[in-house]
Each structure stands twice: as C-alpha cells, then as structure tokens.
Design a protein around this motif. Structure first.
Motif, PDB file in Angstrom:
ATOM      1  N   GLY A  76      -4.139  10.787  -8.976  1.00 17.51           N
ATOM      2  CA  GLY A  76      -4.880  12.388  -7.914  1.00 17.51           C
ATOM      3  C   GLY A  76      -4.976  11.551  -6.510  1.00 17.51           C
ATOM      4  O   GLY A  76      -5.131  10.184  -6.291  1.00 17.51           O
ATOM      5  N   ALA A  77      -5.227  12.206  -5.815  1.00 19.97           N
ATOM      6  CA  ALA A  77      -5.510  12.213  -4.293  1.00 19.97           C
ATOM      7  C   ALA A  77      -6.131  10.965  -4.383  1.00 19.97           C
ATOM      8  O   ALA A  77      -6.257  10.096  -2.543  1.00 19.97           O
ATOM      9  CB  ALA A  77      -5.415  13.446  -3.230  1.00 19.97           C
ATOM     10  N   GLU A  78      -7.423  11.217  -4.793  1.00 19.96           N
ATOM     11  CA  GLU A  78      -8.554  10.493  -4.106  1.00 19.96           C
ATOM     12  C   GLU A  78      -8.743   8.900  -4.710  1.00 19.96           C
ATOM     13  O   GLU A  78      -8.646   7.887  -3.851  1.00 19.96           O
ATOM     14  CB  GLU A  78      -9.817  10.611  -5.533  1.00 19.96           C
ATOM     15  CG  GLU A  78     -10.713  10.031  -5.422  1.00 19.96           C
ATOM     16  CD  GLU A  78     -12.478  10.579  -5.830  1.00 19.96           C
ATOM     17  OE1 GLU A  78     -13.860   9.762  -5.707  1.00 19.96           O
ATOM     18  OE2 GLU A  78     -11.807  11.018  -5.997  1.00 19.96           O
ATOM     19  N   LEU A  79      -8.209   8.353  -5.957  1.00 16.90           N
ATOM     20  CA  LEU A  79      -7.681   6.755  -6.227  1.00 16.90           C
ATOM     21  C   LEU A  79      -6.639   6.405  -5.411  1.00 16.90           C
ATOM     22  O   LEU A  79      -6.560   5.149  -4.999  1.00 16.90           O
ATOM     23  CB  LEU A  79      -7.484   6.939  -7.925  1.00 16.90           C
ATOM     24  CG  LEU A  79      -7.622   6.198  -8.362  1.00 16.90           C
ATOM     25  CD1 LEU A  79      -8.748   5.617  -8.814  1.00 16.90           C
ATOM     26  CD2 LEU A  79      -7.169   5.927  -9.490  1.00 16.90           C
ATOM     27  N   GLY A  80      -5.533   7.545  -5.330  1.00 13.65           N
ATOM     28  CA  GLY A  80      -4.289   6.411  -4.342  1.00 13.65           C
ATOM     29  C   GLY A  80      -5.235   6.383  -2.877  1.00 13.65           C
ATOM     30  O   GLY A  80      -4.351   5.767  -2.909  1.00 13.65           O
ATOM     31  N   THR A  81      -5.998   6.885  -2.457  1.00 15.69           N
ATOM     32  CA  THR A  81      -6.061   6.689  -1.236  1.00 15.69           C
ATOM     33  C   THR A  81      -7.360   5.441  -1.287  1.00 15.69           C
ATOM     34  O   THR A  81      -7.371   4.356  -0.377  1.00 15.69           O
ATOM     35  CB  THR A  81      -7.541   7.638  -0.453  1.00 15.69           C
ATOM     36  OG1 THR A  81      -7.177   9.265  -0.922  1.00 15.69           O
ATOM     37  CG2 THR A  81      -7.954   7.739   0.493  1.00 15.69           C
ATOM     38  N   ILE A  82      -7.973   5.900  -2.448  1.00 13.59           N
ATOM     39  CA  ILE A  82      -8.674   4.123  -2.746  1.00 13.59           C
ATOM     40  C   ILE A  82      -7.700   2.832  -2.873  1.00 13.59           C
ATOM     41  O   ILE A  82      -7.791   1.908  -1.653  1.00 13.59           O
ATOM     42  CB  ILE A  82      -9.417   4.300  -4.103  1.00 13.59           C
ATOM     43  CG1 ILE A  82     -10.531   5.161  -3.818  1.00 13.59           C
ATOM     44  CG2 ILE A  82     -10.151   2.913  -4.000  1.00 13.59           C
ATOM     45  CD1 ILE A  82     -11.087   5.689  -4.910  1.00 13.59           C
TER      46      ILE A  82
ATOM     47  N   TYR B 137       0.749  -0.871   0.182  1.00 10.79           N
ATOM     48  CA  TYR B 137       0.144   0.091   0.291  1.00 10.79           C
ATOM     49  C   TYR B 137       0.812   1.382   0.031  1.00 10.79           C
ATOM     50  O   TYR B 137       0.225   1.863  -0.443  1.00 10.79           O
ATOM     51  CB  TYR B 137      -1.234   0.419   1.387  1.00 10.79           C
ATOM     52  CG  TYR B 137       0.330  -0.258   2.587  1.00 10.79           C
ATOM     53  CD1 TYR B 137       0.342   0.902   3.435  1.00 10.79           C
ATOM     54  CD2 TYR B 137      -0.526  -1.781   3.077  1.00 10.79           C
ATOM     55  CE1 TYR B 137       1.120   0.514   4.561  1.00 10.79           C
ATOM     56  CE2 TYR B 137       0.457  -2.004   4.174  1.00 10.79           C
ATOM     57  CZ  TYR B 137       0.483  -0.477   4.891  1.00 10.79           C
ATOM     58  OH  TYR B 137       1.088  -0.966   6.201  1.00 10.79           O
ATOM     59  N   SER B 138       1.799   0.871   0.710  1.00 11.43           N
ATOM     60  CA  SER B 138       2.721   2.434   0.638  1.00 11.43           C
ATOM     61  C   SER B 138       3.351   3.212  -0.550  1.00 11.43           C
ATOM     62  O   SER B 138       2.734   3.534  -1.644  1.00 11.43           O
ATOM     63  CB  SER B 138       4.044   2.270   2.135  1.00 11.43           C
ATOM     64  OG  SER B 138       4.571   1.557   1.455  1.00 11.43           O
ATOM     65  N   LEU B 139       3.753   2.376  -1.301  1.00 11.91           N
ATOM     66  CA  LEU B 139       4.228   2.522  -2.716  1.00 11.91           C
ATOM     67  C   LEU B 139       3.128   2.888  -4.003  1.00 11.91           C
ATOM     68  O   LEU B 139       3.681   3.606  -4.008  1.00 11.91           O
ATOM     69  CB  LEU B 139       4.996   1.488  -3.046  1.00 11.91           C
ATOM     70  CG  LEU B 139       6.445   1.716  -4.360  1.00 11.91           C
ATOM     71  CD1 LEU B 139       6.667   3.046  -4.267  1.00 11.91           C
ATOM     72  CD2 LEU B 139       6.715   0.424  -4.509  1.00 11.91           C
ATOM     73  N   SER B 140       2.588   2.036  -3.590  1.00 14.80           N
ATOM     74  CA  SER B 140       1.433   1.856  -5.157  1.00 14.80           C
ATOM     75  C   SER B 140       0.818   3.035  -4.507  1.00 14.80           C
ATOM     76  O   SER B 140       0.403   3.577  -5.922  1.00 14.80           O
ATOM     77  CB  SER B 140       0.741   0.449  -5.200  1.00 14.80           C
ATOM     78  OG  SER B 140      -0.160   0.659  -3.838  1.00 14.80           O
ATOM     79  N   SER B 141      -0.161   3.281  -3.460  1.00 12.83           N
ATOM     80  CA  SER B 141      -0.248   4.705  -3.656  1.00 12.83           C
ATOM     81  C   SER B 141       0.544   5.252  -3.688  1.00 12.83           C
ATOM     82  O   SER B 141      -0.217   7.164  -4.359  1.00 12.83           O
ATOM     83  CB  SER B 141      -1.083   4.391  -1.647  1.00 12.83           C
ATOM     84  OG  SER B 141      -0.214   4.627  -0.929  1.00 12.83           O
TER      85      SER B 141
END
Length: 200
Positions: free
Chosen positions: A117-123, A105-109
């Motif tokens: 963008g931040a929205e998809l990164g949070t998902i 999760y740390s690298l992929s996000s």
C-alpha cells in the motif's frame, strides 16, 4: 562537509522548484536525471580506468573486502528488525522490507507500495531518502569515528552512484572500486529482498 551540504542544497532547491510548478512539464516527465546518472558513472569510469594506482590497489586488496556488502545487508536487516519493536503499526517483516531498500528509494518504494500500500511505500521512500542524505552529510564524521568502511556501509546501494563522489573524497580514490562493488552487490539484492519480505 561543504561538498555534502552543496549536494543537499541542490536537492532542496529541486524539491522547491518541483513543488512550485515553475519548471516546464517536459523537464519533470523526462529521464534527465537518469542521463545525468549515466554521465556521472561514465566520468567515474574514466577516472578509475585512467588511474594506475587503483590497479595496484586491487592487486593488494584482500578477498575479505568482498564481505563488506554482506555485512551491510545483514546489519541493515538486523537494525530494521530491532527498530520494528518500537513501531506500533509496522511489523518486523515490513520494517525489514523498508530497510532492504538500502537507500534505493525509487525502486523499493514502488515494490512496497505495490505489495503493502501507499502508506508503507511513502515511509519506505522517506526512510531511504534519509539514508542517502545521512551518508552524504555524515561521511566525514563516520570516517573519523569508525574508519573508511563506515561511509561505504552507510551509503548502502547508493555507493555506486550518488554517494560515490563523497566517498571518493572522504575515503580516498583507492576505495572507489570497493564502493562501486559494494553498491552493485547491495543494489542487486534490493528487488529480491524487498519482494520476498513483502510477501509476509
């Protein structure tokens, strides 16, 4: 199951302490978790190196066991592609990019936030955290229902670090090397697959 619940309890406790602001600032800004991970891998390495039965297991192991990481990657991508049809605002390639985190999760996000963008990164962050938690909690049930390879496949990229103790306990010490090899190969694929899929 008790060990997995203990791990989750400590995770929840850490989240609550982080939100409360009760911890000193140096603790949240330091690389303490990275050093803890290094120590965990060192302990696992000592355990593997000192166990003669693992060497005999490797000698008996069939080459087709190396297909496990490939099956995990392909299965995750196909599942992510299929689930995209049930999502309104996420395209097939975006869904596959999220799945390509494989629990890392740390690298992929970070990559997905940078490209999409931040929205998809949070998902992506939440999705991959849930994959790790699922592997930790459900490893005994996956083993009972589908065999020793199921917890390893479910763990994705985490099978060489955070889920390795659970997999070792559930599947047996003979499968530590398989889990670490699986985690290494899947882990290595994350930056390439995520960045490639985010370009579409």
């Amino acid at each position: 199951m008790k060990g997995a619940l203990t791990i989750i309890a400590f995770f929840v406790l850490g989240v609550m302490l982080g939100w409360s602001g009760a911890l000193p600032l140096w603790l949240s800004e330091s690389d303490l978790t990275l050093y803890a991970l290094f120590f965990l891998l060192f302990c696992v390495g000592v355990s593997v190196g000192a166990d003669d039965t693992l060497r005999r297991t490797l000698a008996r192991m069939q080459p087709k066991i190396l297909l496990i990481p490939l099956a995990t990657i392909v299965g995750t991508l196909l599942g992510s592609f299929a689930i995209s049809f049930a999502l309104d605002h996420v395209s097939a390639t975006e869904s596959m990019a999220i799945g390509s985190g494989f629990g890392y999760y740390s690298l992929s996000s970070i990559f997905i936030t940078q490209y999409k963008g931040a929205e998809l990164g949070t998902i992506a962050l939440v999705s991959n955290v849930f994959r790790e938690i699922f592997a930790l909690l459900m490893a005994p049930l996956l083993y009972a229902a589908f065999g020793k390879l199921a917890p390893i496949a479910a763990g994705g990229a985490t099978t060489m670090d955070t889920t390795l103790p659970v997999i070792s306990r559930v599947c047996g010490r003979d499968w530590i090397f398989v889990a670490m090899l699986h985690g290494f190969v899947v882990d290595l694929s994350v930056p390439f697959l995520v960045t490639f899929l985010c370009r579409f």
